[in-house]
Each structure stands twice: as structure tokens, then as C-alpha cells.
Design an enzyme around this catalytic site. Structure first.
Site, PDB file in Angstrom:
ATOM      1  N   ARG A  75       0.813  -1.216   0.000  1.00 49.64           N
ATOM      2  CA  ARG A  75       0.000   0.000   0.000  1.00 49.64           C
ATOM      3  C   ARG A  75       0.848   1.269   0.000  1.00 49.64           C
ATOM      4  NH1 ARG A  75      -5.181   0.957   1.460  1.00 49.64           N
ATOM      5  NH2 ARG A  75      -5.384  -1.188   2.244  1.00 49.64           N
ATOM      6  N   ARG A  76       1.832   1.336   0.904  1.00 55.58           N
ATOM      7  CA  ARG A  76       2.613   2.567   1.047  1.00 55.58           C
ATOM      8  C   ARG A  76       3.409   2.874  -0.212  1.00 55.58           C
ATOM      9  NH1 ARG A  76       6.222   2.220   5.978  1.00 55.58           N
ATOM     10  NH2 ARG A  76       4.395   2.978   7.096  1.00 55.58           N
ATOM     11  N   SER A  94      -1.991 -10.445  -8.364  1.00 53.76           N
ATOM     12  CA  SER A  94      -2.130 -11.312  -7.209  1.00 53.76           C
ATOM     13  C   SER A  94      -2.338 -12.732  -7.710  1.00 53.76           C
ATOM     14  CB  SER A  94      -3.293 -10.859  -6.330  1.00 53.76           C
ATOM     15  OG  SER A  94      -3.320 -11.603  -5.123  1.00 53.76           O
ATOM     16  N   LYS A 155      13.026  -5.413   0.532  1.00 55.38           N
ATOM     17  CA  LYS A 155      14.084  -6.005   1.333  1.00 55.38           C
ATOM     18  C   LYS A 155      13.499  -7.129   2.194  1.00 55.38           C
ATOM     19  CE  LYS A 155      12.372  -4.120   5.119  1.00 55.38           C
ATOM     20  NZ  LYS A 155      11.793  -4.967   6.173  1.00 55.38           N
TER      21      LYS A 155
END
Length: 406
Positions: A75-76, A94, A155
Site C-alpha cells: 500500500r505505502r 495477485s 528487502k
């Protein structure tokens, strides 16, 4: 603005009470150093970290990103991609069409795709953001490279150092760019840390100090927050545990401060549910530099480091991401007891995305840059690959109980 920015300082007296709150007990007022951006390029660091040339928006089309994965981390960064000049998000994938459609509608993305391979094959995708569990990063980053797509990968890059090297080699052979999504490395404040580590004083000669020869570095990154059911960070088979997650930051600052790998690593862990929940490590670096690292899922939120030299130390309590509604901040403590608080405003995710776009545009303009002995991405790649090696050495030490030599 793409790439790095020049810093400027101004002095502002601050009350002692504010310093006590932010430094953990400093008992005298100091000078707050505020660093502001200027669109000047003369204040260069080392060559690989200089701003990369890019085409203007009028001269090139945006780099079109496709998103692999719909987990919590997505989201971010989707919002950051959508708000970075020169980038757009054209599709999200997805494992099921229903989930892809729901997230596409939620994020304002035009195309919902069922299946990761299907997204990679799309003609309207120039680059992919890999937001999958760590155990899937290598497979899909190399698949993207094979399809000629650039990659921004969450990461840790992978679960083993061999996998990260294979991923880097696949991108190099395909002549596509890759970057790990470690945003703090791209904050303008981090450029200042690099300058101080190289022996420079504060710009403009105001409130001069020198760090002196590096002697010790310590880092701590943790949070205490119950996980939702099915979170991959609690599943060892998916690359879960605090070491690969938060340890990426904690080890990364040690590597950046020393500009290389440690000589030895000795670590121990508290295990829960088959994954490390708390890891502590001691490391020795060249030039007699010592270091300690802590990362945990069962400890109050910490995202701090101390870089201690012979003449001063840098203390930062928000290096992975500034605290909400606060500027990025830190303190320099001189041997005399004088304290220099500093702060700055910057959007590190925008800088990170802009850097990747800059590399893409630069090689489109000049293909010979691919064969340069010191391309602008070399230092960032080295940082990522060596951070993964440090985490692997830490894992080996904590599972065998032995000191690991690199």
C-alpha cells in the site's frame, strides 16, 4: 527534483527540555542544525552517489510499474510510485483475480492481473515492484529480468547471499536495472552521514566538528506489535523472522558506516515459532572498528544508531524512517559535551524511486554507461549484496554458536 540535493545549515537555539527528550539526557543546550535543500550539484560526494542524469518529463514517457503482490507492504509504496514524477503504476498482480481486482480498485490502478508471470509479460509494464515474501524474491526478480523488466525489490533481496548474487547477475546480463527498496539509503540526511564519515565538517563552517577516526558503531531496530494471522514474517519457509526483516536495516547501517564487510560476526538469538524474534550480534570490522547490532519483534520500537569516532559521535533515533509528523533528526555529540541537534525534510521514497528512474533514463540515453567501471548504481548494489552476506553470517553464527569469519 531527482537525485541528491545540496545541504545548507542555519543555527537555531533550542530549549534544554527538548534536547533532553530527544537525546536521552543531554544536560546542556546546543545548536540545532537545520539542513535545507538547494538545487545545487557542486557539493558532490563520491562519484557513484552523485545525481544521475535523467530526461525531463517532456522528453520521455513515465516508467510504467507493475506490482507483484498485494501484501501489507504494498500500500505505502504504491502511493509513493504514483506520486513520484516520471513514474506511473499500470497493473497489479495477485494469485487470484478477485484479490487483484480489489487491490487495483483500492489503489486506483487500471489493470488487475491474475498471476505474476502474466503481469511480467505485459507490454504496458517497464519495471516491476516485487512486494512478495522474501522466499519468492529471487524467482520473480530473475523472471522479470528475463522479460527485460527493471526491478524494484523489497528487502531483504532474498534469503541467501548466493541468491542475491544470482539475481544481480541475471539483471546485469539482461541489461536491466535493479534496486532494493531500502529507502533510508536515499534520504538526503544519509548523504550528510556519508560526508561526516569521510572526515568533512559541517557545511559553511558553522558549528564545526569532526567525527575523527571511526571506532564503534551500534544499531537497534525493533517493534512490539502482534502479527496478524498468516503474516509471512512468522513463517520460516517464507523468509520470516526479525533477522531478514529488521536486521536488513540494523546490519545495513553498520555496513554503510564501515564501507564494507565485517571481519568476524558472533551472534545469538531468541527463537519463537521457528523464527528469530530477537537477535544480538557483535562484529569486528577492519581498522579495529567494533560494532553491535540488535533487532527484535518483541521490543519497543527502536530505529536508532550511534556512530562513534575519536572526536565526536553521531546519534540518530529514526534512521529507517522519520517519526510521524516530525522531520528526520539526529544529534552530534562532541567530546567536550557540546551537542548539535540537526533535522531536515525529505521524502526518501520519492528519492529512491527517482534514482532508479534516473538510471533507466541514463542508460537509454547512453548505452555505454552499462560498461562503465564505476556506474552510478555500483555502490548501491554493493551495499545490498554485502548486507545480505552480513545477515547470512549472523544467521550461521546464531545457529552454530560459533564466530563466523568473512
Amino acid at each position: 527534483m531527482l537525485g541528491l540535493a545540496r545541504w545548507k545549515t542555519e543555527i537555531e537555539r533550542i530549549p534544554c527540555s527538548e534536547m533532553n527528550d530527544q537525546t536521552g539526557g543531554a544536560d546542556c543546550p546546543g545548536d540545532r542544525l537545520r539542513f535545507r535543500h538547494q538545487s545545487l550539484s557542486s557539493h558532490a560526494l563520491i562519484e557513484p552517489l552523485q545525481a544521475e542524469p535523467t530526461l525531463t518529463e517532456d522528453e520521455s514517457q513515465p516508467i510504467r510499474f507493475g506490482i507483484l503482490g498485494t501484501g501489507r507492504i504494498t500500500r505505502r509504496l504504491v502511493a509513493d510510485l504514483q506520486s513520484t514524477p516520471g513514474a506511473s503504476v499500470t497493473a497489479i498482480a495477485s494469485r487470484t483475480s478477485e484479490r487483484a481486482r480489489w487491490y487495483a480498485d483500492s489503489y486506483g490502478i487500471a489493470n488487475a492481473v491474475s498471476g505474476y508471470a502474466e503481469l511480467i509479460a505485459r507490454d504496458d509494464v517497464d519495471a516491476v515492484y516485487v512486494a512478495l515474501p522474501p522466499s519468492l524474491h529471487a524467482e520473480w526478480m530473475m523472471a522479470a529480468a528475463g522479460a527485460g523488466k527493471h526491478v524494484l525489490c523489497e528487502k531483504p533481496l532474498a534469503t541467501t547471499s548466493q541468491a542475491t548474487q544470482d539475481m544481480a547477475d541475471a539483471c546485469k546480463n539482461a541489461r536491466v536495472h535493479w534496486l532494493d527498496a531500502t529507502a533510508w539509503l536515499h534520504h538526503d540526511r544519509t548523504d550528510m552521514f556519508r560526508r561526516w564519515l569521510k572526515g568533512a565538517t559541517v557545511p559553511q563552517g558553522e558549528a564545526d566538528f569532526r567525527l575523527g577516526a571511526l571506532r564503534h558503531v551500534s544499531s537497534a531496530v525493533s517493534f512490539f506489535n502482534p502479527f496478524q494471522s498468516g503474516d509471512h514474517r512468522q513463517d520460516a519457509s517464507l523468509g520470516g523472522g526479525c533477522l531478514l526483516d529488521l536486521g536488513w536495516y540494523a546490519a545495513g547501517i553498520l555496513r554503510l558506516a564501515n564501507d564494507g564487510l565485517p571481519l568476524t560476526v558472533n551472534a545469538q538469538a531468541v527463537m519463537r515459532g521457528g523464527v528469530p524474534y530477537r537477535v544480538t550480534a557483535m562484529m569486528n570490522f577492519p581498522n579495529e572498528v567494533s560494532a553491535t547490532m540488535s533487532c527484535a519483534f518483541d521490543t519497543a520500537t527502536r530505529k536508532w544508531f550511534e556512530i562513534a569516532g575519536e572526536e565526536a559521535s553521531i546519534v540518530c533515533d529514526d534512521f529507517t524512517r522519520p517519526w510521524p509528523d516530525k522531520p528526520a533528526r539526529g544529534w552530534v555529540h562532541e567530546a567536550s559535551g557540546k551537542v548539535h541537534p540537526f533535522s531536515c525534510e525529505c521524502h526518501q521514497e520519492h528519492n529512491m524511486i527517482s534514482r532508479l528512474i534516473g538510471w533507466i533514463n541514463a542508460t537509454e540515453q547512453d548505452q555505454q554507461l552499462w560498461d562503465s567501471p564505476s556506474p552510478p548504481w555500483a555502490e548501491y548494489h554493493r551495499q545490498a549484496l554485502e548486507t545480505q552476506r552480513m545477515l547470512e553470517a549472523t544467521e550461521t553464527s546464531m545457529t552454530t554458536g560459533q564466530t563466523v569469519t568473512l
